[in-house]
Design an enzyme around this catalytic site. Structure first.
Site, PDB file in Angstrom:
ATOM      1  N   GLY A  57       7.280 -19.052  13.383  1.00 48.46           N
ATOM      2  CA  GLY A  57       6.486 -19.274  14.603  1.00 48.46           C
ATOM      3  C   GLY A  57       7.372 -19.725  15.756  1.00 48.46           C
ATOM      4  O   GLY A  57       6.962 -20.530  16.600  1.00 48.46           O
ATOM      5  N   GLY A  82       6.273 -19.473  19.486  1.00 52.93           N
ATOM      6  CA  GLY A  82       5.092 -20.213  19.912  1.00 52.93           C
ATOM      7  C   GLY A  82       5.414 -21.430  20.757  1.00 52.93           C
ATOM      8  O   GLY A  82       6.574 -21.704  21.072  1.00 52.93           O
ATOM      9  N   GLN A  83       4.357 -22.164  21.091  1.00 50.96           N
ATOM     10  CA  GLN A  83       4.505 -23.296  22.029  1.00 50.96           C
ATOM     11  C   GLN A  83       5.453 -24.363  21.469  1.00 50.96           C
ATOM     12  O   GLN A  83       6.334 -24.837  22.173  1.00 50.96           O
ATOM     13  CB  GLN A  83       3.129 -23.918  22.328  1.00 50.96           C
ATOM     14  CG  GLN A  83       3.165 -24.891  23.498  1.00 50.96           C
ATOM     15  CD  GLN A  83       1.957 -25.832  23.550  1.00 50.96           C
ATOM     16  OE1 GLN A  83       1.163 -25.906  22.609  1.00 50.96           O
ATOM     17  NE2 GLN A  83       1.820 -26.540  24.652  1.00 50.96           N
ATOM     18  N   ASP A  99       9.338 -14.904  13.823  1.00 50.98           N
ATOM     19  CA  ASP A  99       7.953 -14.863  14.293  1.00 50.98           C
ATOM     20  C   ASP A  99       7.399 -13.483  13.959  1.00 50.98           C
ATOM     21  O   ASP A  99       8.185 -12.582  13.639  1.00 50.98           O
ATOM     22  CB  ASP A  99       7.876 -15.128  15.810  1.00 50.98           C
ATOM     23  CG  ASP A  99       6.528 -15.724  16.221  1.00 50.98           C
ATOM     24  OD1 ASP A  99       5.497 -15.047  16.019  1.00 50.98           O
ATOM     25  OD2 ASP A  99       6.494 -16.868  16.699  1.00 50.98           O
ATOM     26  N   ILE A 100       6.074 -13.315  14.057  1.00 50.73           N
ATOM     27  CA  ILE A 100       5.549 -11.955  13.883  1.00 50.73           C
ATOM     28  C   ILE A 100       5.624 -11.179  15.194  1.00 50.73           C
ATOM     29  O   ILE A 100       5.403  -9.985  15.231  1.00 50.73           O
ATOM     30  CB  ILE A 100       4.088 -11.882  13.354  1.00 50.73           C
ATOM     31  CG1 ILE A 100       3.175 -12.830  14.118  1.00 50.73           C
ATOM     32  CG2 ILE A 100       4.018 -12.082  11.877  1.00 50.73           C
ATOM     33  CD1 ILE A 100       1.701 -12.514  13.882  1.00 50.73           C
ATOM     34  N   ASP A 139       6.798 -11.977   8.821  1.00 44.81           N
ATOM     35  CA  ASP A 139       5.379 -12.311   8.664  1.00 44.81           C
ATOM     36  C   ASP A 139       5.261 -13.264   7.483  1.00 44.81           C
ATOM     37  O   ASP A 139       5.487 -12.880   6.336  1.00 44.81           O
ATOM     38  CB  ASP A 139       4.586 -11.018   8.407  1.00 44.81           C
ATOM     39  CG  ASP A 139       3.092 -11.291   8.272  1.00 44.81           C
ATOM     40  OD1 ASP A 139       2.691 -12.475   8.324  1.00 44.81           O
ATOM     41  OD2 ASP A 139       2.332 -10.314   8.112  1.00 44.81           O
ATOM     42  N   TYR A 158     -10.566 -24.781  12.082  1.00 45.65           N
ATOM     43  CA  TYR A 158      -9.173 -25.218  12.247  1.00 45.65           C
ATOM     44  C   TYR A 158      -8.973 -26.599  11.612  1.00 45.65           C
ATOM     45  O   TYR A 158      -8.009 -26.815  10.863  1.00 45.65           O
ATOM     46  CB  TYR A 158      -8.863 -25.247  13.742  1.00 45.65           C
ATOM     47  CG  TYR A 158      -7.477 -25.705  14.098  1.00 45.65           C
ATOM     48  CD1 TYR A 158      -6.381 -24.884  13.888  1.00 45.65           C
ATOM     49  CD2 TYR A 158      -7.265 -26.957  14.685  1.00 45.65           C
ATOM     50  CE1 TYR A 158      -5.105 -25.301  14.241  1.00 45.65           C
ATOM     51  CE2 TYR A 158      -6.006 -27.374  15.040  1.00 45.65           C
ATOM     52  CZ  TYR A 158      -4.925 -26.547  14.818  1.00 45.65           C
ATOM     53  OH  TYR A 158      -3.664 -26.958  15.172  1.00 45.65           O
TER      54      TYR A 158
HETATM   55  N1  SER Z   1      -4.028 -28.288  20.181  1.00 45.83           N
HETATM   56  C1  SER Z   1      -4.742 -27.739  19.081  1.00 45.83           C
HETATM   57  C2  SER Z   1      -5.947 -27.007  19.509  1.00 45.83           C
HETATM   58  O1  SER Z   1      -6.473 -27.323  20.543  1.00 45.83           O
HETATM   59  C3  SER Z   1      -5.160 -28.829  18.161  1.00 45.83           C
HETATM   60  O2  SER Z   1      -4.137 -29.120  17.292  1.00 45.83           O
HETATM   61  O3  SER Z   1      -6.392 -26.146  18.816  1.00 45.83           O
END
Ligand code: SER
Length: 317
Positions: free
Chosen positions: A8, A11-12, A34-35, A52, A143
């Site tokens: 990843g 990503g951020q 990363d993918i 992946d 999540y």
């Molecule tokens: N920043 C994430 C989200 O908003 C939470 O870990 O999904």
């Protein structure tokens, strides 16, 4: 000698952690994957490969071939996107973690694993102010459920197999290098970009929604402190609470107006309001501070100053 795999890396969090780890361990020892394609500064400064994490065979081959000793698994479907496709999000978030834990269990050279947890592990029944490390955890988002289950698996792999997996419950992360995607706390990044680009922002959370936030350099230093701590200093293998500052959209708006007086925010809460309402207002992180010898440096004022300055530079090109 450490060889580090970042999953990843585009990503951020991954993009910034990759650069910091390359400074510490040497560019050639930090394998970014990363993918999707990564930004040029990741690809130009060290190894980058498409990978992946759902492909467990490719993952284990990669780890053996590059003699990986530490894995940072940062790929996930964030909270807002997860609500749109619950089963897919569950499958990606859980199976990717299980692939990483199994790889670490099977490949003896892998000594340490980092996996991010989140404030999303908490739920509406959790105390909202100064949420303790150990408390009621009844997340009601896909999540959050995946992060809580992941925490239990991390602790299980440590207790049962001795896999030294470490984790942080990140608050919302504010950064300017790579924008997040699909999260509930994303507003706190978008608001800065839109302030600079358009002097206007439509916020998907209500103005008084208070959430824990952190500026990315603090998140990176907390992660590096945790991964550098001696094993007997780590008491929690599920995930450490960490805290930066707690803030509402209206407070960020007011801070930005000090630099961009004409900035206008309209508030139009969407489905993510309910997610935000189920999360803590503020976090008690005294264990992370004492076990990992870490301290945050940035508050809202300093974060805003740097965000506006750096995004303005990007806007000019
Ligand atoms: N920043 C994430 C989200 O908003 C939470 O870990 O999904």
């Amino acid at each position: 000698m450490e060889n580090i795999l970042i999953i990843g890396a585009a990503g951020q969090i991954g993009s910034e952690l990759t650069m910091e780890l390359r400074k510490q361990y040497g560019d050639g020892h930090v394998f970014a994957t990363d993918i999707k394609e990564a930004p040029a500064y990741i690809k130009d400064s060290g190894p980058f490969q498409l990978l992946d994490v759902m492909d467990d065979r490719h993952l284990i081959h990669f780890v053996i071939r590059h003699k990986i000793t530490q894995i940072y698994h940062l790929a996930a479907v964030l909270s807002g996107n997860a609500e749109k496709l619950p089963l897919q999000a569950w499958s990606i978030n859980m199976n990717s973690l299980m692939n990483v834990l199994e790889t670490a269990r099977m490949v003896e050279e892998v000594k340490r694993v980092f996996w991010p947890s989140s404030i999303a592990v908490f739920g509406p029944g959790t105390p909202k102010e100064n949420t303790p490390q150990v408390t009621i955890m009844e997340p009601n988002t896909v999540y959050g459920i995946s992060k809580l289950a992941g925490e239990r698996w991390c602790e299980y792999y440590f207790n049962r197999y001795g896999v030294d997996v470490r984790s942080i419950r990140y608050p919302g992360l504010i950064s300017y290098k790579t924008e997040p995607g699909g999260g509930t706390t994303d507003y706190a990044v978008e608001i800065y970009f839109e302030a600079v680009r358009k002097q206007a922002y439509e916020c998907f959370l209500g103005e008084n929604t208070r959430l824990p936030m952190m500026f990315m350099p603090d998140a990176v230093s907390a992660t590096i402190a945790l991964m550098g701590a001696l094993q007997d200093e780590i008491y929690f293998h599920n995930g450490y609470n960490i805290a930066g500052f707690s803030v509402t959209p209206a407070e960020i708006e007011a801070e930005i107006k000090k630099y961009i007086p004409g900035f206008r925010v309209t508030y139009k809460p969407d489905f993510r309001q309910e997610i935000a309402d189920s999360w803590p207002d503020s976090i008690d992180d005294h264990y992370a501070r004492s076990h990992n010898h870490w301290q945050n440096r940035y508050g809202l004022a300093e974060t805003t100053r740097i965000m506006i300055k750096e995004i303005s530079k990007l806007a000019i090109g």
